[in-house]
Scaffold this active site. Structure first.
Site, PDB file in Angstrom:
ATOM      1  N   ASP A  41       0.852  -1.196   0.000  1.00  0.00           N
ATOM      2  CA  ASP A  41       0.000   0.000   0.000  1.00  0.00           C
ATOM      3  C   ASP A  41       0.886   1.244   0.000  1.00  0.00           C
ATOM      4  OD1 ASP A  41      -1.892   2.086   0.597  1.00  0.00           O
ATOM      5  OD2 ASP A  41      -3.229   0.551   1.412  1.00  0.00           O
ATOM      6  N   SER A  82      -7.159   3.965  -1.230  1.00  0.00           N
ATOM      7  CA  SER A  82      -6.908   2.516  -1.209  1.00  0.00           C
ATOM      8  C   SER A  82      -8.175   1.712  -1.456  1.00  0.00           C
ATOM      9  CB  SER A  82      -6.290   2.110   0.130  1.00  0.00           C
ATOM     10  OG  SER A  82      -5.010   2.663   0.250  1.00  0.00           O
ATOM     11  N   THR A 135      -8.024  -2.027   1.913  1.00  0.00           N
ATOM     12  CA  THR A 135      -7.423  -2.946   0.929  1.00  0.00           C
ATOM     13  C   THR A 135      -7.977  -4.368   1.050  1.00  0.00           C
ATOM     14  OG1 THR A 135      -5.453  -1.559   1.012  1.00  0.00           O
ATOM     15  CG2 THR A 135      -5.249  -3.682  -0.122  1.00  0.00           C
ATOM     16  N   GLU A 255      -0.837  -8.058   2.044  1.00  0.00           N
ATOM     17  CA  GLU A 255      -0.654  -6.606   1.987  1.00  0.00           C
ATOM     18  C   GLU A 255       0.390  -6.108   2.980  1.00  0.00           C
ATOM     19  OE1 GLU A 255      -3.662  -4.021   3.521  1.00  0.00           O
ATOM     20  OE2 GLU A 255      -3.065  -2.351   2.258  1.00  0.00           O
TER      21      GLU A 255
HETATM   22 MG    MG Z   1      -4.212  -0.737   2.641  1.00  0.00          MG
HETATM   23 ZN    ZN Z   2      -3.123   6.116   2.196  1.00  0.00          ZN
END
Ligand code: MG
Ligand code: ZN
Length: 364
Positions: A41, A82, A135, A255
């Protein structure tokens, strides 16, 4: 030659085409049986570069044979968040910032994870944020606002996901919007649930193949700089676990959530340590994929965060870094691919192509 034979000969190329298109996975050809999608991310090219030079000029990412660049804009905004970024990966549509698993027509579309689960593949997610964060949420939930964390948690009971690891336990068992205890509901559904209180690392019982959950925190997990270590091991464990869970293959999303938070904080050390932790997870995924031979790894980002630039230092580190914003930017982000099907991820692609390519490769 009788007419019917001639017809048969004419049909032969079509039959061969059909057979090759429906070749089972993992039997040669360039189709993977398993896909691990690793999302850093906020991990733009500078974040990767800074991690590399801080780590003796070396990253596991350098072992990936295919690299590409990806556009990250969302439906109406050049600068994505995101939620829209992950929805593009999960559902294949550009959507409005903040929306999770819902496209711009306000409809819910089945995600890669849900489609994989439906076809009998094993599925899992491993994150260093709460598991209800934007996410991971976009792969399993369908809500109009990423802030609806308790609503998002309920979606983990609607799909038979085989494994998840991340923070956010309180959205399951200490809820404000209703009296449900989703941890108890997960256990009743057959999950083996453990958490940071009773187990320092996610560790499914190797004797059983019960679906597995490990909570890393009540809300957000620690930073790497505060002692968090689970991501690399959890990535390797999850890959091995999911391989055992289904003979049909698996889809795993991993992630590195807090690279983004380092950028929002305009904190170079925070950002770089999170990149290096994520790269260690990539190393463990590579270890699995090399041994397995049927696993495609894709590493990318939902967007860049901070407009990060390296303005001084050496190839041995000691970098001086500047950020031009405490928010996201629109710069294209890198894509790295390894394994069967990797060659499809070179060049300049769009974030929605990640969905389309994985869907086609796994024949969802
Ligand atoms: Mg994220
Ligand atoms: Zn951010």
């Amino acid at each position: 030659m009788p007419r019917s034979y001639i017809k048969l000969f004419l049909l032969l190329p079509l039959v061969l085409l059909f057979l090759s298109a429906h070749r089972p996975p993992g039997r040669g050809g360039n189709r993977p049986k398993n896909v691990i999608l690793l999302i850093g991310d906020g991990m733009g090219l500078t974040q990767v570069t800074a991690g590399m030079y801080t780590n003796n000029n070396s990253l596991n990412l350098e072992a990936f044979p295919i690299t590409g660049l990806m556009k990250t804009h969302s439906a109406k905004q050049l600068i994505t968040d995101s939620a829209a970024g992950a929805t593009a990966f999960a559902c294949g549509c550009k959507t409005y910032n903040g929306m999770v698993g819902i496209c711009k027509d306000k409809q819910a579309y089945p995600t890669l994870l849900e489609q994989s689960e439906k076809l009998g593949l094993a599925t899992g997610m491993v994150t260093t944020s709460s598991i209800t964060h934007a996410t991971p949420a976009a792969f399993i939930a369908h809500v109009k606002d990423r802030g609806m964390m308790e609503d998002i948690a309920t979606w983990f009971l609607k799909t038979d996901i085989d494994l998840f690891v991340g923070g956010g336990m309180r959205y399951f068992n200490n809820r404000k919007t209703d009296q449900r205890d989703l941890v108890a509901e997960l256990i009743a559904k057959g999950y083996n649930v453990s958490d940071f209180h009773n187990s320092p690392l996610p560790n499914p019982n190797p004797q059983t193949t019960m679906p597995f959950v490990w909570f890393a925190a009540d809300e957000e997990p620690q930073k790497v700089t505060e002692g968090r270590t689970y991501l690399p091991d959890a990535t390797f464990m999850a890959s091995n676990f999911l391989k055992k869970r289904s003979e049909k293959g698996f889809f795993l999303m991993v992630e590195g959530s807090q690279i983004d938070w380092g950028g929002h904080a305009q904190n170079a050390e925070y950002t770089i340590k999170e990149v290096l932790d994520f790269d260690m997870a990539i190393g463990r995924a590579l270890e699995f994929a090399r041994a397995d031979g049927e696993t495609l790894l894709i590493v990318t980002a939902d967007h860049e965060t901070g407009g990060m630039a390296i303005i001084q230092g050496s190839e041995m580190g000691n970098l001086e870094v500047q950020f031009v914003t405490d928010s996201h930017t629109a710069t294209m982000v890198p894509v790295f691919a390894f394994g069967p099907g990797a060659e499809q991820f070179g060049g300049i692609i769009d974030n929605t192509d990640i969905y389309t390519k994985i869907k086609n490769l796994l024949q969802l």
